[in-house]
Design a protein around this motif. Structure first.
Motif, PDB file in Angstrom:
ATOM      1  N   TRP A 104     -11.351   1.097   7.863  1.00 40.45           N
ATOM      2  CA  TRP A 104     -10.518   1.216   9.069  1.00 40.45           C
ATOM      3  C   TRP A 104     -10.186  -0.175   9.616  1.00 40.45           C
ATOM      4  N   LEU A 105     -11.200  -1.055   9.682  1.00 37.71           N
ATOM      5  CA  LEU A 105     -10.957  -2.419  10.162  1.00 37.71           C
ATOM      6  C   LEU A 105      -9.959  -3.150   9.270  1.00 37.71           C
ATOM      7  N   ILE A 106     -10.101  -3.007   7.969  1.00 30.18           N
ATOM      8  CA  ILE A 106      -9.186  -3.666   7.032  1.00 30.18           C
ATOM      9  C   ILE A 106      -7.769  -3.151   7.214  1.00 30.18           C
ATOM     10  N   THR A 107      -7.612  -1.836   7.293  1.00 28.88           N
ATOM     11  CA  THR A 107      -6.255  -1.280   7.422  1.00 28.88           C
ATOM     12  C   THR A 107      -5.636  -1.646   8.758  1.00 28.88           C
ATOM     13  N   GLN A 108      -6.452  -1.702   9.814  1.00 27.91           N
ATOM     14  CA  GLN A 108      -5.920  -2.114  11.112  1.00 27.91           C
ATOM     15  C   GLN A 108      -5.446  -3.558  11.065  1.00 27.91           C
ATOM     16  N   HIS A 109      -6.254  -4.411  10.426  1.00 24.79           N
ATOM     17  CA  HIS A 109      -5.878  -5.819  10.297  1.00 24.79           C
ATOM     18  C   HIS A 109      -4.608  -5.971   9.457  1.00 24.79           C
ATOM     19  N   MET A 110      -4.554  -5.259   8.339  1.00 27.89           N
ATOM     20  CA  MET A 110      -3.384  -5.351   7.462  1.00 27.89           C
ATOM     21  C   MET A 110      -2.136  -4.815   8.166  1.00 27.89           C
ATOM     22  N   HIS A 111      -2.305  -3.737   8.904  1.00 31.55           N
ATOM     23  CA  HIS A 111      -1.172  -3.154   9.613  1.00 31.55           C
ATOM     24  C   HIS A 111      -0.669  -4.112  10.698  1.00 31.55           C
ATOM     25  N   ALA A 112      -1.596  -4.696  11.453  1.00 32.71           N
ATOM     26  CA  ALA A 112      -1.203  -5.660  12.492  1.00 32.71           C
ATOM     27  C   ALA A 112      -0.551  -6.884  11.865  1.00 32.71           C
ATOM     28  N   HIS A 113      -1.100  -7.346  10.745  1.00 28.16           N
ATOM     29  CA  HIS A 113      -0.551  -8.518  10.066  1.00 28.16           C
ATOM     30  C   HIS A 113       0.835  -8.218   9.490  1.00 28.16           C
ATOM     31  N   SER A 114       1.016  -7.024   8.943  1.00 25.33           N
ATOM     32  CA  SER A 114       2.332  -6.692   8.382  1.00 25.33           C
ATOM     33  C   SER A 114       3.379  -6.575   9.478  1.00 25.33           C
ATOM     34  N   VAL A 123       3.399  -8.432  12.236  1.00 24.98           N
ATOM     35  CA  VAL A 123       3.707  -9.807  12.595  1.00 24.98           C
ATOM     36  C   VAL A 123       4.658 -10.402  11.570  1.00 24.98           C
ATOM     37  N   MET A 124       4.421 -10.126  10.297  1.00 22.22           N
ATOM     38  CA  MET A 124       5.279 -10.651   9.235  1.00 22.22           C
ATOM     39  C   MET A 124       6.686 -10.082   9.341  1.00 22.22           C
ATOM     40  N   ARG A 125       6.823  -8.811   9.690  1.00 18.50           N
ATOM     41  CA  ARG A 125       8.155  -8.200   9.821  1.00 18.50           C
ATOM     42  C   ARG A 125       8.924  -8.803  10.977  1.00 18.50           C
ATOM     43  N   LYS A 126       8.220  -9.141  12.070  1.00 15.44           N
ATOM     44  CA  LYS A 126       8.882  -9.731  13.234  1.00 15.44           C
ATOM     45  C   LYS A 126       9.424 -11.119  12.914  1.00 15.44           C
ATOM     46  N   ARG A 127       8.791 -11.838  12.011  1.00 15.48           N
ATOM     47  CA  ARG A 127       9.231 -13.187  11.640  1.00 15.48           C
ATOM     48  C   ARG A 127      10.485 -13.151  10.776  1.00 15.48           C
ATOM     49  N   GLU A 128      10.720 -12.060  10.084  1.00 16.06           N
ATOM     50  CA  GLU A 128      11.858 -11.978   9.164  1.00 16.06           C
ATOM     51  C   GLU A 128      13.168 -11.833   9.880  1.00 16.06           C
ATOM     52  N   GLU A 168       2.894  -3.635  -1.997  1.00 14.39           N
ATOM     53  CA  GLU A 168       2.428  -3.366  -0.646  1.00 14.39           C
ATOM     54  C   GLU A 168       1.440  -2.206  -0.647  1.00 14.39           C
ATOM     55  N   LEU A 169       0.262  -2.424  -0.052  1.00 13.84           N
ATOM     56  CA  LEU A 169      -0.730  -1.368   0.030  1.00 13.84           C
ATOM     57  C   LEU A 169      -0.683  -0.628   1.358  1.00 13.84           C
ATOM     58  N   VAL A 170      -0.098  -1.247   2.387  1.00 12.66           N
ATOM     59  CA  VAL A 170      -0.068  -0.612   3.698  1.00 12.66           C
ATOM     60  C   VAL A 170       1.257   0.099   3.878  1.00 12.66           C
ATOM     61  N   GLY A 171       1.178   1.385   4.162  1.00 10.41           N
ATOM     62  CA  GLY A 171       2.368   2.178   4.431  1.00 10.41           C
ATOM     63  C   GLY A 171       2.553   2.346   5.922  1.00 10.41           C
TER      64      GLY A 171
END
Length: 154
Positions: A137-147, A149-154, A2-5
């Motif tokens: 910044w755009l990449i990290t925002q996208h990754m953070h938002a995506h992560s 969403v993934m946590r909510k599915r679990e 995981e790259l996003v903290g």
């Protein structure tokens, strides 16, 4: 891996550090090595730009503009990499780093007979660094938002 903290901050990673150092070396070779372009008006790039700028719609294209945009493009990846290494809270440090690298390059070019130091290069390089920071910044925002969403599915 995981790259996003927390808070979308990208963690430091050895591969990212290695890539950043390698890219810095490439910038050094490009900017401090012998000038690859022929300064006279018969160089291939100058002839191409002259040909492209022969129409009313493209008359604004010049060698100076192409060089300025090339400097922006060369420093954008550096801004991206440094921003990813330093984290979202230190975006300003990434831009300052790009500015400092550019100043060091231009200062060094003062002592190289085949190079020309130019304040416009510092401006273009810093703009490129800032562009790269914005992309990070755009990449990290996208990754953070995506992560999230993934946590909510679990």
């Amino acid at each position: 891996m995981e790259l996003v903290g927390q808070n979308g901050v990208v963690r430091r990673h050895p591969l990212l550090l290695t890539l950043t150092l390698a890219y810095l070396a490439v910038i050094g070779v490009i900017t401090l090595g012998p000038q690859p372009l022929d300064p006279d008006s018969t160089s291939g790039l100058r002839l191409l730009i002259d040909h492209i700028s022969n129409t009313p719609f493209t008359a604004w294209i010049s060698y100076s503009l192409v060089e300025f945009l090339a400097n922006i493009a060369m420093f954008a990846p550096l801004g991206l990499l440094i921003a990813l290494l330093s984290g979202a809270r230190r975006w300003w440090a990434a831009i300052l780093f790009g500015f400092a690298v550019s100043c060091m390059i231009e200062f060094s070019q003062l002592f190289l007979p085949t190079r020309v130091s130019d304040l416009r290069d510092i401006i273009a390089n810093t703009l490129g660094t800032a562009l790269g920071v914005g992309i990070a910044w755009l990449i990290t925002q996208h990754m953070h938002a995506h992560s999230g969403v993934m946590r909510k599915r679990e």
